[in-house]
Design an enzyme around this catalytic site. Structure first.
Site, PDB file in Angstrom:
ATOM      1  N   LYS A 175       0.860  -1.184   0.000  1.00 50.21           N
ATOM      2  CA  LYS A 175       0.000   0.000   0.000  1.00 50.21           C
ATOM      3  C   LYS A 175       0.893   1.230   0.000  1.00 50.21           C
ATOM      4  O   LYS A 175       2.041   1.178   0.438  1.00 50.21           O
ATOM      5  CB  LYS A 175      -0.938   0.026   1.206  1.00 50.21           C
ATOM      6  N   THR A 186       9.307   3.047   1.697  1.00 47.24           N
ATOM      7  CA  THR A 186       8.297   3.977   1.227  1.00 47.24           C
ATOM      8  C   THR A 186       6.839   3.558   1.385  1.00 47.24           C
ATOM      9  O   THR A 186       5.987   4.228   0.838  1.00 47.24           O
ATOM     10  CB  THR A 186       8.504   4.312  -0.259  1.00 47.24           C
ATOM     11  N   ASN A 385      -3.867  16.361  -0.055  1.00 39.42           N
ATOM     12  CA  ASN A 385      -2.993  16.513   1.104  1.00 39.42           C
ATOM     13  C   ASN A 385      -3.292  17.753   1.939  1.00 39.42           C
ATOM     14  O   ASN A 385      -2.698  17.950   2.992  1.00 39.42           O
ATOM     15  CB  ASN A 385      -1.537  16.480   0.661  1.00 39.42           C
ATOM     16  N   THR A 390      -2.850  12.881   7.188  1.00 36.51           N
ATOM     17  CA  THR A 390      -2.152  11.596   7.305  1.00 36.51           C
ATOM     18  C   THR A 390      -1.118  11.695   8.398  1.00 36.51           C
ATOM     19  O   THR A 390      -0.481  12.712   8.542  1.00 36.51           O
ATOM     20  CB  THR A 390      -1.414  11.218   6.004  1.00 36.51           C
TER      21      THR A 390
END
Lengths: 390, 390
Positions: A175, A186, A385, A390
């Site tokens: 993912k 990453t 974003n 997150t």
């Protein structure tokens, strides 16, 4: 078939209520053996999430029989209490698996834990542990795809892979759609194999694979606190490949997943390969590729279908690689718009209407080369974003 | 009053047709003396535009009587022909000034040249040289503001400053709205003073000033090919300040211009000061501040009014600075949302509705500190840089 393609593995993915969307958010991968070898590569970020600190210890122990993964919360920057939550998850999983029909008897030290989602908040432990119990009841040889779905965050599709060896197989899931940067893996990724392989062979194969795949994708230059790549080996095929065969198969699986990650990067409209050739060393080629991949002006230009080779050269100029400014050639989609550091072929010849873009940079400084994969910087990236935590 | 605030300077700004908009695009600053001292700081990018290569040589010569600046074309990545264009510009300017009523007799080696605009294209020399002649005819003590206007690219307003010493003055103008990154001056800037100062004093003052001003702003992490900061001294006041007095005034002027650059950064909706305190060294503080300033996930979060301290901590974790991950505190607009690497005060207390944002990061590793100034990453940044070629 994902992580359950190789023999000896079962998996499950369930909705435990960690995500407000109600989508699946807890995955479990179980290695039924006979072997339980493991190798791991982890984020280079010094701020490591609790599950990373835990799983690094577990991998050092050399045996992993189960991996619990959750989306809906990264359990990063959660202090000692967050670490206790990870430990409790491993304990609970070990006890529940040992007491279940899963025919396993294992300790918490054989359970790896991976988390992804918002940084800085505690996980809702009752929901998570309840999800683990549900996942154990749902474990199956068909659970690879549901598990891959359960670890998605801003991913728009699950990422799975299968690579066939001669009598043995490598499977995998991953993912990641943002906070993708090299210098490590990453994202979350679990690779499985039914090959017979000792810990050194697994470790060597995984590190070699990551170096040229996950370490060479860079969506936004941002290095996560939670990156984890695990390779589990069941030995269920009874076949012991050579180290080269194992490395090749693991690299192929990692490459496939890495490309899927970049293809699904947040808001991306372009999938960009930066081929750096004529470098004095592979390190030089990687440094140049990364500098171009991380340059916001290059990334926005490509979003705007603008073959702005001047911005590319300006990014190359920030590196320490061996090159002469008046000795660099740049091609965008095979049109050499820059030769010897100045304009060459007409930039209007460059067709950037497709999704795939290839930038080729010839440093004319040697014979080494490397490719870095990235994507453009779009309005959708800014939207996702700025609107999504997150 | 810009560059003409100190005695001994005249300037002009004219439209020469380099910009398709028809706006002013050629500026000229002339030092009438009696002195003609100069200091310069240039881009750290290894890919340097022709005018940077030229002007570095001129500054080494120690005497600059005129600066020609143009927008509408960077003359970067233009090969030997581009360098000849810069040389011809200096020759033409020197000859025209010597033959004009400007009462100057000078050679090309006393003419600095600065360019900004699209990389990779040759300048239209007949238009540029015609513009220089027009500018010479228009030179005046009131030309500071027109000159500042003529060097604008995506700037929405001219940037000028005046700092008064005791009987002497520092003036200045700058342009820059994108491709602003530290490790150098980040834009075109001409500072002038009528103080009496030798070349060593000018150089020391300019370097000290840049180190804590232009080198500490970072709009998008992208280092330009053309960055140039010049300081010219006419000596016309007859006053010789101490090195400390000169440095303080030049630093104040540079700080004022640097803040104007960040305030006008492409598409920015936030002006962000990152105060790093408790650092083991000033270098550590600068490294941490820059890592946060360059992090696209932090920048998009702030665009979205999200006090996402987890992304800030993740950016700190990519540095080599001395700190313990469980020993870092983070405040956003004075609310300590993170203490000891974990959640502290309620993030909903943070008010991000204003344009000014202060992020304070306490590393608890020493007594040093530094501030880096940056801005957010917005839809407008993506739009400007995908639709506009620089």
């Amino acid at each position: 078939m994902s992580v359950t393609a190789p023999r000896g593995f079962r998996a499950a993915g369930v909705a435990a209520g960690l995500k407000s969307s109600g989508n699946a958010d807890v995955a479990l991968v179980v290695n039924d053996g006979p072997d339980a070898g493991v190798a791991g590569v982890f984020t280079a970020n010094r701020v490591k999430a609790a599950p990373v600190l835990w799983t690094q210890q577990v991998v050092r122990g050399g045996v992993v029989r189960a991996v619990v993964l959750n989306s809906g919360g990264a359990n990063a920057c959660t202090g000692p209490a967050g670490f206790q939550d990870t430990h409790a998850t491993a304990e609970h999983t070990a006890a529940a698996l040992s007491g279940s029909s899963a025919r396993l008897l294992l300790g918490a030290g054989e359970v790896a834990v991976c988390s992804t989602g918002l940084i800085g908040e505690r996980l809702p432990m009752p929901a998570l542990l309840s999800g683990v119990r549900t996942a154990i009841r749902g474990l199956s040889r068909d659970g690879g795809l549901p598990a891959a779905r359960a670890i998605m965050t801003t991913d728009t599709r699950p990422k799975t892979t299968v690579v066939k060896g001669s009598g043995w197989t490598v499977g995998g899931m991953a993912k990641g759609a943002g906070m993708l940067a090299p210098a490590m893996a990453t994202m979350l990724c679990v690779l499985t194999t039914d090959a017979v392989a000792g810990p050194e062979a697994l470790d060597a194969a995984l590190r070699a694979a990551c170096r040229v795949t996950f370490d060479r994708i860079d969506s936004d230059g941002c290095l996560s606190t939670n990156d984890t790549v695990l390779l589990l080996a069941s030995g269920a095929s009874g076949v012991e490949p050579t180290e080269a065969e194992l490395t090749a198969a693991v690299t192929a699986a990692a490459h496939d997943l890495a490309q899927q990650l970049i293809a699904d990067a947040e808001g991306a409209t372009k999938q960009i390969a930066i081929d750096v050739v004529g470098a004095a060393s592979e390190d030089d080629a990687v440094e140049v590729g990364r500098a171009v991949a991380r340059n916001n002006l290059v990334k926005t230009a490509l979003f705007g279908n603008d073959p702005n080779w001047g911005r590319i050269l300006a990014a190359v100029g920030t590196t320490t690689a061996a090159f002469q400014p008046d000795g660099v050639d740049v091609a965008v989609n095979e049109v050499w718009v820059c030769r010897a550091g100045a304009a060459a072929e007409d930039r209007s010849k460059v067709d950037l209407t497709g999704r795939d873009v290839t930038i080729r940079i010839d440093l004319h400084a040697g014979a080494d080369a490397a490719t870095i994969w990235t994507n453009d910087l779009s309005h959708a990236y800014v939207h996702e974003n700025s609107a999504y935590s997150t």
